[in-house]
Write a protein that holds these residues in place. Structure first.
Motif, short mmCIF file in Angstrom:
data_model
loop_
_atom_site.label_atom_id
_atom_site.label_comp_id
_atom_site.label_asym_id
_atom_site.label_seq_id
_atom_site.Cartn_x
_atom_site.Cartn_y
_atom_site.Cartn_z
N GLU A 103 -4.01 -12.04 13.15
CA GLU A 103 -3.39 -12.26 11.85
C GLU A 103 -2.71 -13.63 11.80
O GLU A 103 -2.01 -14.01 12.72
CB GLU A 103 -2.34 -11.17 11.60
CG GLU A 103 -1.54 -11.34 10.34
CD GLU A 103 -0.41 -10.31 10.22
OE1 GLU A 103 0.35 -10.42 9.25
OE2 GLU A 103 -0.29 -9.42 11.09
N THR B 55 -2.80 -11.67 1.55
CA THR B 55 -1.93 -10.66 0.95
C THR B 55 -0.50 -11.17 0.94
O THR B 55 -0.04 -11.73 1.93
CB THR B 55 -2.00 -9.34 1.75
OG1 THR B 55 -3.35 -8.85 1.70
CG2 THR B 55 -1.05 -8.29 1.18
N ILE C 139 -3.15 -12.82 6.47
CA ILE C 139 -4.60 -12.59 6.36
C ILE C 139 -5.11 -12.29 7.76
O ILE C 139 -4.65 -12.88 8.74
CB ILE C 139 -5.33 -13.79 5.72
CG1 ILE C 139 -6.78 -13.45 5.42
CG2 ILE C 139 -5.18 -15.05 6.56
CD1 ILE C 139 -7.49 -14.45 4.52
N GLN D 105 0.85 -1.19 0.00
CA GLN D 105 0.00 0.00 0.00
C GLN D 105 0.89 1.24 0.00
O GLN D 105 1.72 1.41 0.90
CB GLN D 105 -0.91 0.00 1.23
CG GLN D 105 -1.89 1.13 1.25
CD GLN D 105 -2.90 0.98 2.37
OE1 GLN D 105 -3.25 -0.10 2.76
NE2 GLN D 105 -3.37 2.12 2.86
N GLN E 262 -8.53 -7.78 16.21
CA GLN E 262 -7.93 -8.11 14.92
C GLN E 262 -6.74 -9.03 15.14
O GLN E 262 -5.79 -8.68 15.84
CB GLN E 262 -7.52 -6.82 14.20
CG GLN E 262 -7.13 -7.04 12.77
CD GLN E 262 -7.19 -5.76 11.98
OE1 GLN E 262 -8.19 -5.46 11.36
NE2 GLN E 262 -6.12 -5.00 11.98
N ILE F 85 -11.58 -10.83 8.34
CA ILE F 85 -11.72 -9.39 8.12
C ILE F 85 -11.43 -9.07 6.66
O ILE F 85 -12.05 -8.21 6.06
CB ILE F 85 -10.78 -8.62 9.08
CG1 ILE F 85 -11.24 -8.87 10.53
CG2 ILE F 85 -10.76 -7.13 8.75
CD1 ILE F 85 -10.24 -8.47 11.58
N GLU F 86 -10.47 -9.78 6.09
CA GLU F 86 -10.12 -9.65 4.67
C GLU F 86 -10.42 -11.00 4.02
O GLU F 86 -10.12 -12.03 4.59
CB GLU F 86 -8.63 -9.38 4.49
CG GLU F 86 -8.10 -8.22 5.28
CD GLU F 86 -6.59 -8.06 5.12
OE1 GLU F 86 -5.91 -9.04 4.77
OE2 GLU F 86 -6.11 -6.96 5.36
N PRO F 87 -10.96 -11.00 2.82
CA PRO F 87 -11.28 -12.29 2.19
C PRO F 87 -10.06 -13.00 1.59
O PRO F 87 -10.07 -14.22 1.46
CB PRO F 87 -12.28 -11.92 1.11
CG PRO F 87 -11.96 -10.50 0.77
CD PRO F 87 -11.46 -9.87 2.05
N GLU F 88 -9.03 -12.26 1.25
CA GLU F 88 -7.89 -12.84 0.52
C GLU F 88 -6.60 -12.71 1.31
O GLU F 88 -6.42 -11.79 2.10
CB GLU F 88 -7.71 -12.13 -0.83
CG GLU F 88 -8.92 -12.20 -1.74
CD GLU F 88 -9.25 -13.61 -2.19
OE1 GLU F 88 -8.32 -14.40 -2.41
OE2 GLU F 88 -10.46 -13.92 -2.30
#
Length: 130
Positions: free
Chosen positions: A122, A102, A111, A39, A120, A97-100
């Motif tokens: 990971e 990274t 993820i 990002q 949250q 929280i995220e579908p994919e």
């Protein structure tokens, strides 16, 4: 189960260099590396105490403002195979929280998923050194 250890705790910071200086000079941690995130504008720094494997991840440039009291962003857990572990958690009804997954520039993969109170968390599969 393939979760091996607590990998790191991610902390949002306003100034990466200032934070690195504090954690190294004041607290005695060692800088392991700095990584430009995929990002734009986001940078990550990884630190640990000498001889320790659990790291502190400093996150600069996250698109949400840092609260005045600071913000722990997430806890990360090391896994051997992120796809297998993510599927295991999905089968257990865990909300992601995220579908994919990274993949970062150093080939580390992650993820995010939610804990029972919305915290949250990971799954993290290490890549090459930061």
């Amino acid at each position: 189960m393939a979760i091996r250890k607590l990998e790191h705790t991610g902390v949002m910071v306003n100034n990466l260099e200032e934070s690195i200086d504090f954690y190294t000079r004041i607290l005695g941690m060692e800088l392991k590396g700095i990584l430009q995130h995929n990002q734009p504008g986001m940078r990550l720094a990884f630190l640990s105490f000498p001889g320790q494997t659990v790291e502190l991840e400093l996150i600069e440039g996250y698109p949400v403002a840092v609260a005045p009291e600071g913000q722990v962003h997430h806890l990360a857990f090391t896994v051997d195979d992120i796809e297998v572990e993510a599927e295991r958690l999905r089968a257990l009804g865990v909300s992601f929280i995220e579908p994919e997954i990274t993949t970062l520039r150093n080939q580390a993969r992650y993820i995010f998923f939610a804990g029972p109170n919305g915290e949250q968390l990971e799954l993290f599969q290490p890549g090459t050194e930061a």
